[in-house]
Design an enzyme around this catalytic site. Structure first.
Site: not given
Length: 338
Positions: A54, A151
């Site tokens: 990120y 995920s």
């Protein structure tokens, strides 16, 4: 704030988790990030979700600085590994090399000696699953993570990973899929399997990238400074929701929310949290007030009549195809940089 066990594990998480995927980007200041984290803590949020990729790896650093001085035992910190973090051929994926190097880099950026849940950000079809799970077991056995999660894995990938985790005696406890009243793909295969295996969901995009706040009106004129107008802030992820059919139907949810004394965002978050397999929903914010307002959804219970009314409005535009999860696991060699 309400709390729940993460699946059938002993780990307790806050029903809303703070995520800094898009919060920490080129359009966000360090001061805003600090204020949002502070608002999350003030609202009773103890679960914080990030990833090594990120904001070019800055998100972990920013979150670590924002949480410095907090009692570590009172927090649940989640981060992820998979996406490219450098130019080299081994700077992505779920190989033993990348996992072993990535956990150390994540801990250095966070300023911590362990995370609570270390998550495989996507499935890596180019690495044997046995190698991936053995490397994740090494992370747990070294005390660098307490639990393992994934995920956007498919049901079959989760089943295989869970079986290997059992053989390796490591706690494989969670999945992090996209899930909202508009995106119900996990309900078909993933959630039933996870309930069977004792795994909980920590879902992302519960507000469908802000569409379920109602701020995007039909007609294509987006609010100035919103995510839809910022190419650095995930506008490409938001684009599929910005159709007049979807936006007209979302606007029809306002009376339902108003009758309950809720904002549309609070109604949408409460809807996600009704699912028994959802342990927590990840929320982000561009302003601390959004965290404060949205946190009120954690204690809301929606009755069957309200849930039926929401379904009646949204059903024609809801996504449910399990193949959408398969598509999110990259197979294109172009993902491998260098």
């Amino acid at each position: 704030m309400n709390f729940r066990h993460l699946g059938r594990s002993g780990l307790i998480v806050s029903r809303l988790a703070y995520g800094n995927w898009l919060t920490r980007s080129s359009s966000r200041s360090e001061e805003t990030e600090l204020a949002c984290v502070r608002a999350a803590l003030d609202a009773g949020i103890t679960t914080f979700d990030t990833a090594d990729v990120y904001a070019g790896s800055q998100a972990e650093e920013s979150l670590g600085r924002a949480l410095k001085g907090e009692r570590r035992e009172g927090l649940e910190i989640l981060t992820k590994v998979f996406a490219p973090t450098g130019p080299g051929r081994n700077d992505m994926g779920l190989s033993r090399k990348h996992i072993r190097e990535s956990i150390d880099n994540s801990l250095r950026r966070l300023g911590m000696d362990h995370v609570d849940v270390y998550q495989a950000h996507r499935f890596d079809p180019s690495t044997p699953l046995e190698e991936t799970m053995a490397a994740l077991a090494d992370v747990v056995h070294a005390g660098k993570a307490h639990y393992i999660g994934v995920s956007e894995w498919t049901a079959e990938q989760i089943r295989r990973g869970h079986a290997l985790a059992g053989e390796l005696r490591i706690p494989f406890v969670s999945n992090q899929p996209q899930y909202s009243a508009l995106w119900r793909v996990p309900e078909v295969e993933v959630m039933p399997l996870c309930e069977e295996l004792g795994m909980g969901q920590i879902v992302w995009s519960p507000l469908a990238q802000g569409v379920l706040t109602g701020k995007y009106l039909p007609g294509g004129q987006w609010p100035e400074g919103s995510r839809a107008t910022d190419s650095n802030d995930g506008s490409e992820v938001l684009a599929p929701w910005l159709t007049d059919e979807v936006l007209h139907r979302v606007q029809r949810l306002h009376p339902i929310a108003a009758d309950l004394g809720l904002t549309l965002a609070q109604l949408s978050l409460a809807w996600v949290l009704q699912h028994p397999n959802v342990s927590a929903a990840v929320i982000g914010a561009s302003r601390p007030e959004q965290i404060t307002d949205n946190a009120k959804a954690a204690g809301v219970t929606l009755d069957a009549e309200v849930l039926s009314a929401i379904d009646a409005v949204l059903d024609p535009v809801v996504s449910r195809d399990p193949a959408a999860t398969t598509d999110s696991s990259p197979t294109d060699p172009a993902w491998r940089v260098g």
